[in-house]
Design a protein around this motif. Sequence first.
Motif: not given
Length: 352
Positions: A261-267, A270-273, A286-292, A308-314
């Motif tokens: 996860s330290p390498d992930f910038r956006n959703t 995460v999905n691609e990984f 997966l037939p549903h979202s990986l997360g929310h 459109k990917p959403m940026r991951l923020l602390p």
Amino acid sequence: MGFDFKKRKNELLEKHEAVLICTFAQFEPNFHYLTGASVDGSYYLLTRDSETIITSRMAREYAEYQGFGAIVTPPPSSANKNKSRALAETVSKILKKKHISTLAVEVDKLGTRNRLALRRFGKLKLVNASETLLLQRMVKDNEEIRLIRKAVQLAKQALKELELGGKSERQAYFWLLEFFSRNHANIAFEPIVAFGIHTTFPHSVPTDTRKGRLPALIDLGARWRNYCSDLTECYIPGNCKPELAAYEEVKNIFYDIIDNSPDFRNTKDVNEFAKSCFRKRKLPELPHSLGHGVGLQVHEYPNFRRIKPMRLLPGMVLAIEPAAYGLDGGNGKFGVRYERTVLVGKKGFREL
């Protein structure tokens, strides 16, 4: 500790000079987020120098009890004749004095009739505040994280204390309801309790099927002081070798996501990984979202399925749920899912 409602309102008003929030249900996330209160069957009008509750005679006293000073009740005759027009005229009268002609509303909640009335009778230009509020609620403050952490603890305790031996899906479901009630918490959503072939359906509804030697999947969340958690765990007998192996695979995917996860910038990252992890293990897509996102609602921003990917923020809180369904096991088709609620930090994800 507590919430800084003034800061939340000011942040919203930086984007909109006037906002109308619907409070139709006993608990409305946006209204609670801005005020900490609950007044159903009403509207909350927020401007830079005032906040007004527009409500019925029945709810007026309760609004006063919760500390709202400016409360408007449309005349009974006009409200009965056309509630939408009464709302529009009431809002317009308040905003006209402030020389405000644009109103931000929750388009998804307000309804077509009310929107048309606000434009026609209120002479107001409407803009959508729903997206603004979802984005604002996306990053949690320390108090929100504390409450979500408590909700996670309660859900984990329920999973630990739940004894499935001899129980049917329905009996286990009611045991979970009783557990949360006993611990002065609510359910974040209707628990999913699935045994055997039912585990292959992501949103299976509890039946009278008994556990026996079948694999089980439990998806539940606690709601503590209005903040949610979301967890899924599988209970698999030692004789179910394919089910045990598949469950270990999805658990490993979850922890691979955490480790990277330290390498992930956006959703999208995460999905691609996660997709690469599924391909590597030859598991179905997966037939549903990986997360929310998780917060005042069990499903909120960030949305992992947006184009459109959403940026991951602390400060974001997420549910991550790798799963596999429709697999072949000793007892027929089955599914496995492993889900935990995690906090996004400066150095990646941390399980709560």
